[in-house]
Design a protein around this motif. Sequence first.
Motif, mmCIF file in Angstrom:
data_model
loop_
_atom_site.group_PDB
_atom_site.id
_atom_site.type_symbol
_atom_site.label_atom_id
_atom_site.label_comp_id
_atom_site.label_asym_id
_atom_site.label_seq_id
_atom_site.Cartn_x
_atom_site.Cartn_y
_atom_site.Cartn_z
ATOM 1 N N SER A 219 -90.367 68.299 4.082
ATOM 2 C CA SER A 219 -90.711 68.239 2.656
ATOM 3 C C SER A 219 -89.672 69.001 1.837
ATOM 4 O O SER A 219 -89.173 68.500 0.814
ATOM 5 N N GLY A 220 -89.346 70.215 2.275
ATOM 6 C CA GLY A 220 -88.327 70.989 1.580
ATOM 7 C C GLY A 220 -86.983 70.302 1.595
ATOM 8 O O GLY A 220 -86.267 70.259 0.582
ATOM 9 N N GLN A 221 -86.632 69.726 2.738
ATOM 10 C CA GLN A 221 -85.334 69.089 2.891
ATOM 11 C C GLN A 221 -85.152 67.910 1.935
ATOM 12 O O GLN A 221 -84.137 67.817 1.219
ATOM 13 N N TYR A 222 -86.122 67.006 1.920
ATOM 14 C CA TYR A 222 -85.940 65.792 1.120
ATOM 15 C C TYR A 222 -86.227 66.019 -0.359
ATOM 16 O O TYR A 222 -85.627 65.354 -1.216
ATOM 17 N N LEU A 223 -87.129 66.947 -0.673
ATOM 18 C CA LEU A 223 -87.289 67.323 -2.076
ATOM 19 C C LEU A 223 -86.039 68.033 -2.575
ATOM 20 O O LEU A 223 -85.601 67.832 -3.711
ATOM 21 N N GLY A 224 -85.438 68.856 -1.715
ATOM 22 C CA GLY A 224 -84.189 69.528 -2.073
ATOM 23 C C GLY A 224 -83.074 68.536 -2.326
ATOM 24 O O GLY A 224 -82.304 68.676 -3.289
ATOM 25 N N ALA A 225 -82.978 67.514 -1.473
ATOM 26 C CA ALA A 225 -81.947 66.496 -1.661
ATOM 27 C C ALA A 225 -82.168 65.732 -2.963
ATOM 28 O O ALA A 225 -81.221 65.484 -3.722
ATOM 29 N N LEU A 226 -83.420 65.365 -3.229
ATOM 30 C CA LEU A 226 -83.728 64.613 -4.445
ATOM 31 C C LEU A 226 -83.405 65.410 -5.698
ATOM 32 O O LEU A 226 -82.668 64.940 -6.584
ATOM 33 N N PHE A 227 -83.942 66.633 -5.784
ATOM 34 C CA PHE A 227 -83.740 67.420 -7.000
ATOM 35 C C PHE A 227 -82.329 68.002 -7.077
ATOM 36 O O PHE A 227 -81.832 68.281 -8.168
ATOM 37 N N GLY A 228 -81.686 68.169 -5.922
ATOM 38 C CA GLY A 228 -80.278 68.543 -5.942
ATOM 39 C C GLY A 228 -79.434 67.443 -6.558
ATOM 40 O O GLY A 228 -78.527 67.701 -7.367
ATOM 41 N N LEU A 229 -79.740 66.192 -6.210
ATOM 42 C CA LEU A 229 -79.017 65.060 -6.792
ATOM 43 C C LEU A 229 -79.275 64.953 -8.288
ATOM 44 O O LEU A 229 -78.345 64.747 -9.080
ATOM 45 N N VAL A 230 -80.536 65.112 -8.680
ATOM 46 C CA VAL A 230 -80.871 65.077 -10.115
ATOM 47 C C VAL A 230 -80.107 66.167 -10.865
ATOM 48 O O VAL A 230 -79.573 65.938 -11.963
#
Length: 283
Positions: free
Chosen positions: A84-95
């Motif tokens: 959860s942390g990994q993919y939320l991090g990737a998503l919001f990092g991209l944003v």
Amino acid sequence: MDKSPDKFDPQERHAANDGLKESPGAGDRILLLAGIAIIVATLFLSPGGLLDKADHVGYAVCHQIPVRSYFFGDRQLPLCARCSGQYLGALFGLVSMIAMGRGRAGRMPPTPIVVILAGFIAIWAFDGLNSYLTLFPGAPHLYEPSNFLRVTTGGLQGVALIALVWPFFNVSLWAKTSPRSSIGRLREVGLLLVVVALIVALVNSEFAPLLYPLALLSVAGTLIMLTLVNTMIVVLVLKKDGAVRNWREALPLVVAGLALSSVGLLIIVLGRSWLTDMFGLPL
């Protein structure tokens, strides 16, 4: 008088691709329609409502061990704490990168920042190994793992990974990329840390109304990461690397990348389910 093509930064694509057509050809339309058909088909093959479909995506990429996952009310998130942390991090990092004007960043971060990002990934790997060892009774481990540490190190890994992958995606796709780095300054690393802290606070809250947003956003992050990688594969296979000038031309390739991701996830789900049913393996 001969005219030489405009020269861009070494990380930018040459202007020779300017002769490409603005409108997609028949091949692009077929690729787009086929990709949409595959995505819709795999979506309908996944039974249940939105959360059930999210669970199936999680089933393909995550162990989903309940004790290592967060629950919102009586419902478990589709991904474990670390994922959860990994993919939320990737998503919001991209944003965050897009918000900072790095939508077509074609350069890797400066070396000191790459070292910091690599450190984030190393922390994630170290905590993951320590946590994995606790699955074996009597195995030595340095400290007691927790979901708080899992989601935190997962978030660090996610923002680091997207910052390192994004320039490769842009350079492989676009005829012109920006000469800017995906992450260029230490204060931008600080922004990513704020993003991770926000993710940790939201997930760790286990506040029931956040179930749908966090579940769907974490799955969106999963699909985005897979689609970036698979789009690069599609671009290379079709020999269109560095030949795309706008999103109209990019759309068929990105949709094909998402379709490839959807098929891959479906195959993993079916394979994992078959192994579980046939051999009783804890998968």
